[in-house]
Design a protein around this motif. Structure first.
Motif, PDB file in Angstrom:
ATOM      1  N   MET A  37       0.737  -1.318  -0.066  1.00 33.53           N
ATOM      2  CA  MET A  37       0.009   0.116   0.070  1.00 33.53           C
ATOM      3  C   MET A  37       0.815   1.233  -0.022  1.00 33.53           C
ATOM      4  SD  MET A  37      -3.189  -0.593   2.483  1.00 33.53           S
ATOM      5  CE  MET A  37      -3.575   1.232   2.574  1.00 33.53           C
ATOM      6  N   PRO A  38       0.196   2.229  -0.635  1.00 36.15           N
ATOM      7  CA  PRO A  38       1.072   3.480  -0.650  1.00 36.15           C
ATOM      8  C   PRO A  38       1.253   4.165   0.765  1.00 36.15           C
ATOM      9  CG  PRO A  38      -0.924   3.940  -1.529  1.00 36.15           C
ATOM     10  CD  PRO A  38      -1.066   2.345  -1.454  1.00 36.15           C
ATOM     11  N   PRO A  39       2.160   5.026   1.156  1.00 37.86           N
ATOM     12  CA  PRO A  39       1.916   5.700   2.289  1.00 37.86           C
ATOM     13  C   PRO A  39       0.852   6.269   2.670  1.00 37.86           C
ATOM     14  CG  PRO A  39       3.367   6.893   0.896  1.00 37.86           C
ATOM     15  CD  PRO A  39       3.062   5.618   0.090  1.00 37.86           C
ATOM     16  N   PRO A  40       0.372   6.669   3.668  1.00 36.87           N
ATOM     17  CA  PRO A  40      -0.660   7.445   4.083  1.00 36.87           C
ATOM     18  C   PRO A  40      -0.735   9.039   3.417  1.00 36.87           C
ATOM     19  CG  PRO A  40       0.234   7.117   6.192  1.00 36.87           C
ATOM     20  CD  PRO A  40       0.953   6.337   5.171  1.00 36.87           C
ATOM     21  N   PRO A  41      -1.939   9.460   3.030  1.00 30.90           N
ATOM     22  CA  PRO A  41      -1.783  10.719   2.749  1.00 30.90           C
ATOM     23  C   PRO A  41      -1.356  11.825   3.695  1.00 30.90           C
ATOM     24  CG  PRO A  41      -3.804   9.759   2.014  1.00 30.90           C
ATOM     25  CD  PRO A  41      -3.051   8.714   2.921  1.00 30.90           C
ATOM     26  N   ASN A  42      -0.701  12.709   3.173  1.00 29.61           N
ATOM     27  CA  ASN A  42      -0.560  14.054   4.082  1.00 29.61           C
ATOM     28  C   ASN A  42      -1.404  15.022   4.190  1.00 29.61           C
ATOM     29  OD1 ASN A  42       0.550  16.100   5.744  1.00 29.61           O
ATOM     30  ND2 ASN A  42       2.733  16.081   4.531  1.00 29.61           N
ATOM     31  N   PRO A  43      -2.304  15.309   5.047  1.00 30.01           N
ATOM     32  CA  PRO A  43      -3.260  15.970   5.048  1.00 30.01           C
ATOM     33  C   PRO A  43      -2.747  17.643   4.693  1.00 30.01           C
ATOM     34  CG  PRO A  43      -3.370  15.207   6.896  1.00 30.01           C
ATOM     35  CD  PRO A  43      -2.466  14.647   6.348  1.00 30.01           C
ATOM     36  N   ARG A  44      -1.412  18.088   4.879  1.00 28.10           N
ATOM     37  CA  ARG A  44      -1.155  19.254   4.440  1.00 28.10           C
ATOM     38  C   ARG A  44      -1.153  19.282   2.900  1.00 28.10           C
ATOM     39  NH1 ARG A  44      -1.144  23.743   7.605  1.00 28.10           N
ATOM     40  NH2 ARG A  44       0.348  24.841   6.074  1.00 28.10           N
ATOM     41  N   ASP A  45      -0.882  18.317   2.086  1.00 23.95           N
ATOM     42  CA  ASP A  45      -0.849  18.319   0.898  1.00 23.95           C
ATOM     43  C   ASP A  45      -2.084  18.825  -0.101  1.00 23.95           C
ATOM     44  OD1 ASP A  45       1.703  17.186   1.012  1.00 23.95           O
ATOM     45  OD2 ASP A  45       1.167  15.457   0.285  1.00 23.95           O
ATOM     46  N   TYR A  46      -3.185  18.433   0.953  1.00 21.90           N
ATOM     47  CA  TYR A  46      -4.641  18.671   0.609  1.00 21.90           C
ATOM     48  C   TYR A  46      -4.962  20.291   0.601  1.00 21.90           C
ATOM     49  CZ  TYR A  46      -4.796  14.152  -0.612  1.00 21.90           C
ATOM     50  OH  TYR A  46      -4.556  12.784  -1.080  1.00 21.90           O
ATOM     51  N   ILE A  47      -4.064  20.895   1.345  1.00 15.21           N
ATOM     52  CA  ILE A  47      -4.502  22.449   1.278  1.00 15.21           C
ATOM     53  C   ILE A  47      -3.284  23.374   1.008  1.00 15.21           C
ATOM     54  CG2 ILE A  47      -6.101  22.419   3.257  1.00 15.21           C
ATOM     55  CD1 ILE A  47      -3.810  23.141   5.294  1.00 15.21           C
ATOM     56  N   THR A  48      -2.436  22.796   0.306  1.00  5.64           N
ATOM     57  CA  THR A  48      -1.253  23.558  -0.335  1.00  5.64           C
ATOM     58  C   THR A  48      -1.226  23.157  -1.868  1.00  5.64           C
ATOM     59  OG1 THR A  48       0.234  21.624  -0.060  1.00  5.64           O
ATOM     60  CG2 THR A  48       0.071  23.363   1.642  1.00  5.64           C
ATOM     61  N   ASP A  49      -1.596  22.077  -2.639  1.00  7.66           N
ATOM     62  CA  ASP A  49      -1.598  21.924  -3.876  1.00  7.66           C
ATOM     63  C   ASP A  49      -3.018  21.841  -4.283  1.00  7.66           C
ATOM     64  OD1 ASP A  49      -1.205  20.851  -6.236  1.00  7.66           O
ATOM     65  OD2 ASP A  49      -0.407  18.932  -5.619  1.00  7.66           O
ATOM     66  N   PRO A  50      -3.393  22.883  -5.163  1.00  3.31           N
ATOM     67  CA  PRO A  50      -4.538  22.994  -5.964  1.00  3.31           C
ATOM     68  C   PRO A  50      -5.107  21.606  -6.692  1.00  3.31           C
ATOM     69  CG  PRO A  50      -3.296  24.989  -6.290  1.00  3.31           C
ATOM     70  CD  PRO A  50      -2.403  23.922  -5.789  1.00  3.31           C
ATOM     71  N   ALA A  51      -4.020  21.171  -7.037  1.00  4.79           N
ATOM     72  CA  ALA A  51      -4.466  19.664  -7.880  1.00  4.79           C
ATOM     73  C   ALA A  51      -4.893  18.738  -7.155  1.00  4.79           C
ATOM     74  CB  ALA A  51      -3.181  19.140  -8.450  1.00  4.79           C
ATOM     75  N   LYS A  52      -4.791  18.698  -5.758  1.00 10.91           N
ATOM     76  CA  LYS A  52      -5.304  17.708  -4.636  1.00 10.91           C
ATOM     77  C   LYS A  52      -6.474  18.283  -4.025  1.00 10.91           C
ATOM     78  CE  LYS A  52      -0.962  15.093  -3.909  1.00 10.91           C
ATOM     79  NZ  LYS A  52      -0.121  14.383  -3.158  1.00 10.91           N
ATOM     80  N   ASP A  53      -6.348  19.738  -3.755  1.00 15.34           N
ATOM     81  CA  ASP A  53      -7.444  20.144  -3.014  1.00 15.34           C
ATOM     82  C   ASP A  53      -8.873  20.656  -3.693  1.00 15.34           C
ATOM     83  OD1 ASP A  53      -8.811  21.715  -1.203  1.00 15.34           O
ATOM     84  OD2 ASP A  53      -7.252  23.485  -1.109  1.00 15.34           O
ATOM     85  N   ARG A  54      -9.384  19.417  -4.030  1.00 14.85           N
ATOM     86  CA  ARG A  54     -10.577  19.469  -4.897  1.00 14.85           C
ATOM     87  C   ARG A  54     -12.018  19.229  -4.001  1.00 14.85           C
ATOM     88  NH1 ARG A  54      -8.375  18.491 -10.080  1.00 14.85           N
ATOM     89  NH2 ARG A  54     -10.444  19.229 -10.608  1.00 14.85           N
ATOM     90  N   ALA A  55     -12.013  19.284  -3.041  1.00 13.74           N
ATOM     91  CA  ALA A  55     -13.393  19.192  -2.174  1.00 13.74           C
ATOM     92  C   ALA A  55     -13.943  20.442  -2.493  1.00 13.74           C
ATOM     93  CB  ALA A  55     -12.857  18.922  -0.559  1.00 13.74           C
ATOM     94  N   PRO A  56     -15.440  20.506  -2.471  1.00 14.84           N
ATOM     95  CA  PRO A  56     -16.111  21.797  -2.511  1.00 14.84           C
ATOM     96  C   PRO A  56     -15.768  22.641  -1.434  1.00 14.84           C
ATOM     97  CG  PRO A  56     -17.501  19.616  -2.498  1.00 14.84           C
ATOM     98  CD  PRO A  56     -16.196  19.235  -2.357  1.00 14.84           C
ATOM     99  N   LEU A  57     -15.549  23.864  -2.086  1.00 12.99           N
ATOM    100  CA  LEU A  57     -15.174  25.084  -1.270  1.00 12.99           C
ATOM    101  C   LEU A  57     -16.165  26.114  -1.324  1.00 12.99           C
ATOM    102  CD1 LEU A  57     -12.814  26.451   0.452  1.00 12.99           C
ATOM    103  CD2 LEU A  57     -11.851  27.143  -1.600  1.00 12.99           C
ATOM    104  N   THR A  58     -17.116  26.032  -0.308  1.00 12.43           N
ATOM    105  CA  THR A  58     -18.110  27.165  -0.047  1.00 12.43           C
ATOM    106  C   THR A  58     -18.247  27.620   1.167  1.00 12.43           C
ATOM    107  OG1 THR A  58     -19.886  25.403   0.338  1.00 12.43           O
ATOM    108  CG2 THR A  58     -19.565  25.850  -1.970  1.00 12.43           C
ATOM    109  N   PRO A  59     -19.151  28.551   1.592  1.00  8.22           N
ATOM    110  CA  PRO A  59     -19.314  28.830   2.986  1.00  8.22           C
ATOM    111  C   PRO A  59     -19.908  27.739   3.785  1.00  8.22           C
ATOM    112  CG  PRO A  59     -19.818  30.841   1.473  1.00  8.22           C
ATOM    113  CD  PRO A  59     -19.381  29.727   0.615  1.00  8.22           C
TER     114      PRO A  59
END
Length: 198
Positions: free
Chosen positions: A1-23
């Motif tokens: 299995m790949p290493p567990p994802p780093n949460p910081r990657d998902y708020i630093t890299d737009p390619a990974k930060d894909r969750a809906p972003l609304t108020p």
């Protein structure tokens, strides 16, 4: 299995930060709770034109650094309110650049929902800026009745600090949620592969 994802990657890299972003996803709670302090959320707003939700020189600073979205929320209690504005950039470097170059102007106070038009209009209010990942966030805090804040008062200072702490936590949680979703998908795929090979 790949290493567990780093949460910081998902708020630093737009390619990974894909969750809906609304108020609704960034500021989901009707009440902001920090320690033993709680404040009602009175209003939220979102715009792709970062200058329209800001005042003075901040608008051009956001635009020149490629701000793609500005989300705001106001919290209020006991005659004081705080508006927090989260500006979204392509990279942490851009967010940090804005923080370091910010000298004047601020996000526009978001009134309504019980917060009157006199909140932080043409009066002295407490302001602050910080970054978390590719997000820069600003707070403006003061009295609903338009009274100027002073260096020794604490009510506006407290709600401003609490709004900043809450926003940091919400952006951090955004990274954790996306990383957890990817980790769950990786586990599912690994289990399916093992079952197929079994």
């Amino acid at each position: 299995m790949p290493p567990p994802p780093n949460p910081r990657d998902y708020i630093t890299d737009p390619a990974k930060d894909r969750a809906p972003l609304t108020p609704a996803t960034l500021f989901p709670d009707k009440t902001m709770v920090i320690g033993d302090h709680s404040y009602a959320r009175t209003k939220t707003a979102s715009t792709g034109d970062c200058t329209s939700g800001s005042q003075g020189a901040l608008g051009s600073l956001l635009a020149h650094n490629g701000c793609t979205k500005l989300l705001r929320a106001t919290y209020s209690k006991g005659g004081v309110s705080a508006t927090v504005g989260v500006a979204v950039f392509a990279s942490p470097a851009k967010a940090t650049k804005v923080m370091n170059e910010w000298k004047s102007g601020n996000i526009a106070p978001l009134v309504g929902g019980g917060v009157p038009d006199t909140f932080c209009q043409a009066t002295r209010c407490r302001t602050a800026v910080n970054t978390n990942g590719r997000y820069a966030y600003f707070t403006i805090a003061g009295y609903n009745n338009g009274k100027a804040t002073t260096t020794d008062e604490t009510k506006a200072q407290q709600i401003g600090r609490d709004a900043a702490s809450y926003t940091w936590a919400r952006i951090t949680q955004r990274g954790k949620d996306q990383a957890a979703k990817v980790a769950a998908q990786q586990l599912k795929e690994a289990q399916q592969k093992a079952k197929a090979q079994g």
